[in-house]
Design an enzyme around this catalytic site. Structure first.
Site, PDB file in Angstrom:
ATOM      1  N   HIS A   1      -0.322 -40.856  19.282  1.00  0.00           N
ATOM      2  CA  HIS A   1       0.933 -40.268  19.160  1.00  0.00           C
ATOM      3  C   HIS A   1       1.992 -41.388  19.595  1.00  0.00           C
ATOM      4  O   HIS A   1       3.103 -41.444  18.977  1.00  0.00           O
ATOM      5  CB  HIS A   1       1.083 -39.059  19.878  1.00  0.00           C
TER       6      HIS A   1
ATOM      7  N   GLU B   1      10.706   5.155  17.880  1.00  0.00           N
ATOM      8  CA  GLU B   1      10.845   4.859  16.392  1.00  0.00           C
ATOM      9  C   GLU B   1      12.134   5.086  15.889  1.00  0.00           C
ATOM     10  O   GLU B   1      12.810   4.433  15.547  1.00  0.00           O
ATOM     11  CB  GLU B   1       9.718   5.415  15.483  1.00  0.00           C
ATOM     12  N   HIS B   2      12.414   6.552  16.121  1.00  0.00           N
ATOM     13  CA  HIS B   2      13.639   6.891  15.485  1.00  0.00           C
ATOM     14  C   HIS B   2      14.568   7.399  16.622  1.00  0.00           C
ATOM     15  O   HIS B   2      14.051   8.170  17.579  1.00  0.00           O
ATOM     16  CB  HIS B   2      13.769   7.990  14.563  1.00  0.00           C
TER      17      HIS B   2
ATOM     18  N   HIS C   1       5.378  16.057   9.993  1.00  0.00           N
ATOM     19  CA  HIS C   1       4.558  14.805   9.462  1.00  0.00           C
ATOM     20  C   HIS C   1       3.058  15.097   9.901  1.00  0.00           C
ATOM     21  O   HIS C   1       2.351  15.094   9.081  1.00  0.00           O
ATOM     22  CB  HIS C   1       4.851  13.595  10.023  1.00  0.00           C
TER      23      HIS C   1
ATOM     24  N   GLN D   1     -11.048  -0.352   0.843  1.00  0.00           N
ATOM     25  CA  GLN D   1     -11.347  -1.006  -0.319  1.00  0.00           C
ATOM     26  C   GLN D   1     -10.253  -1.686  -1.074  1.00  0.00           C
ATOM     27  O   GLN D   1     -10.029  -2.939  -1.467  1.00  0.00           O
ATOM     28  CB  GLN D   1     -12.401  -0.137  -1.185  1.00  0.00           C
TER      29      GLN D   1
ATOM     30  N   ASN E   1      -3.874   5.672   6.003  1.00  0.00           N
ATOM     31  CA  ASN E   1      -4.723   6.469   7.081  1.00  0.00           C
ATOM     32  C   ASN E   1      -5.245   5.746   8.210  1.00  0.00           C
ATOM     33  O   ASN E   1      -5.158   4.207   8.126  1.00  0.00           O
ATOM     34  CB  ASN E   1      -5.483   7.301   6.367  1.00  0.00           C
TER      35      ASN E   1
ATOM     36  N   ASP F   1      15.565   8.033   6.256  1.00  0.00           N
ATOM     37  CA  ASP F   1      14.201   7.820   5.664  1.00  0.00           C
ATOM     38  C   ASP F   1      14.256   7.500   4.271  1.00  0.00           C
ATOM     39  O   ASP F   1      13.540   7.120   3.578  1.00  0.00           O
ATOM     40  CB  ASP F   1      13.690   9.249   5.777  1.00  0.00           C
TER      41      ASP F   1
ATOM     42  N   GLN G   1      10.349  15.462  12.293  1.00  0.00           N
ATOM     43  CA  GLN G   1       9.148  14.449  12.316  1.00  0.00           C
ATOM     44  C   GLN G   1       7.841  15.179  12.803  1.00  0.00           C
ATOM     45  O   GLN G   1       6.838  14.764  12.527  1.00  0.00           O
ATOM     46  CB  GLN G   1       9.652  13.587  13.779  1.00  0.00           C
TER      47      GLN G   1
ATOM     48  N   TYR H   1       0.754  -1.194  -0.123  1.00  0.00           N
ATOM     49  CA  TYR H   1       0.089  -0.053   0.146  1.00  0.00           C
ATOM     50  C   TYR H   1       0.993   1.248  -0.093  1.00  0.00           C
ATOM     51  O   TYR H   1       1.559   1.412   1.040  1.00  0.00           O
ATOM     52  CB  TYR H   1      -0.986  -0.064   0.918  1.00  0.00           C
TER      53      TYR H   1
END
Length: 460
Positions: A445, A352-353, A287, A216, A239, A386, A284, A139
């Protein structure tokens, strides 16, 4: 109106630090109930009606009208035309970034993504067979933003892993449509394509691509339609609707992760130019308003200097309003007792970073256990990671770096255990297995193991 970016000023020695720190870190990952219900309805509809539902939702949300799915499919010729059309500097940058990302993931595959086996003292073979997924879906966001770098970071490790088919979905909404923040009045038979994204698809080797997005698109990849092939795993950001859809289809297909707002944490010893650190915090914060930028440093004067640079540089930023809201709402400049304490707090955050902005970053790196990516030294800005450093920029957020990893070759592979028991090995293992199986009350078994024994175990 003058914009003000006022990160919270905290000190670890303050009596209220723990409460203030917790409040600053708090972020709710709860999805709006209305979004959850809408996504559930869309997924069910696409699963039932296939192409027809995808076409309907694409027209409704993206304003992109098409009589059939063929009109929404991008071709290899489209990718090549976009690559040829962009400026030479962009072509060179895409290819240079792709080369570095591919080189890193090839090394990663060699280190952790190969099959292996050994034989024990009885001649029994034990090992692991590593094989790539057959088909994956990627995506790539569109509409309000376009991310060719994310396309490279998702497609290239899949290629290195050996995935044969990479199916990309990328919305190309019409201006004025719901997907672009409009009221949905915009309709057209052709959406707004981002040439750099299509050029990146050419460089990265995407197999097929469709100009669809939202829940979708996730549903089409997860369940398959008459036109969109069903994939084994879906990766890539999106999103709230995309995130919710990925959560709901997990189990039918694999997913990479559910990402929260972007984060940066800077550990500074006070030696890096303060304007460098201020801009790294901005990188950051720009964003979105929920992004988090935190600076940890044992030097109060340095924190003051960074705040002055924030004030000076903010008016020069095109996304100044977003940066100001992000820093004021979720940012923090934290005074620590020393760098050791800064490292300990970093591990609690699991960012994250993580930038280690120090003259001796390797002194502190061994103390850092939890982070999506660690950037060592003043010259290693997060933005380089990045785009082109090489390691993947798809990283765990919201503290999940405590237990998860960056996207990598291993996300596009699966592992099968290999077991080949020798006759001698069956005498040892069969006795053990039968004893345990009888203890669990699983007669078949136990007897299956005993049939391989020269001296069977007696049933109890």
């Amino acid at each position: 109106m003058t914009l003000v970016a006022a990160p919270a000023r905290l000190s670890t020695t303050a009596a209220t630090f723990e409460a203030d720190f917790a409040a600053r870190l708090h972020w709710s990952a709860d999805t709006d109930a209305a979004i959850e219900q809408r996504v559930a309805d869309i997924l069910a509809d696409v699963q039932k009606r296939g192409d027809a539902a995808v076409l309907e939702y694409t027209a409704r949300f993206d304003g992109l009208s098409a009589s059939n799915m063929a009109a929404l499919e991008l071709t290899q010729a489209d990718f090549k035309a976009a690559f040829d059309a962009i400026p030479q500097a962009q072509r060179d940058a895409l290819q240079a970034a792709a080369k570095r990302v591919r080189s890193y993931h090839e090394a990663q595959k060699k280190a952790s993504g190969e099959s292996w086996s050994y034989r024990d003292e009885d001649g029994t073979l034990l090992g692991q067979k590593v094989t790539p997924l057959d088909r994956v879906g990627i995506y790539v966001p569109g509409g309000k933003a376009a991310y060719p770098s994310s396309l490279l970071m998702n497609a290239i490790p899949a290629h290195v892993a050996g995935v044969q088919e990479i199916i990309m979905v990328v919305p190309t909404p019409v201006r004025g449509s719901v997907a672009t923040g409009g009221a949905g009045e915009g309709t057209s038979t052709k959406g707004e394509r981002n040439e750099l994204v299509l050029a990146a698809a050419y460089v990265a080797g995407v197999t097929r691509a469709f100009t669809i997005g939202g829940a979708q698109a996730v549903a089409a990849l997860a369940y398959g339609t008459e036109t969109v092939p069903k994939v084994d795993k879906i990766t890539g950001p999106g999103n709230a609707y995309v995130a919710s859809a990925k959560k709901r289809v997990f189990g039918t297909v694999g997913i990479d992760m559910i990402a929260g707002p972007s984060e940066i944490l800077v550990l500074a010893d006070g030696t890096t130019p303060p304007d460098w650190v201020a801009m790294d915090l901005f990188s950051q914060a720009e964003h979105d308003e929920l992004a988090q930028s935190i600076l940890l440093c044992p030097d109060a004067a340095y924190l003051d200097a960074v705040q002055r640079e924030i004030d000076r540089l903010l008016p020069t930023m095109p996304r100044a309003e977003i940066i100001a809201k992000s820093l004021t709402g979720r940012g923090a400049l934290i005074l620590t007792k020393d760098m050791e304490e800064a490292c300990a707090i970093s591990n609690r955050i699991a960012p994250e970073h993580l930038e280690v902005s120090s003259t001796d970053p390797h002194r502190w790196e061994p103390l850092l256990r939890h982070a999506g990516a660690i950037f060592l030294g003043a010259y290693t800005s997060e933005s380089l990671g990045d785009y082109c450093a090489g390691p993947n920029h798809v990283l765990p957020t919201s503290g999940t770096a405590r237990f998860s990893s960056p996207l990598g070759v291993y996300d596009f592979q699966k592992r099968s255990s290999l077991i080949e028991v020798s006759e001698a090995g069956a005498q040892v293992l069969g006795t053990i297995a039968a004893e345990l199986a009888y203890g669990e009350g699983l007669q078949a078994h136990a007897q299956a193991a005993e049939m391989r024994l020269t001296t069977p175990v007696k049933p109890r």
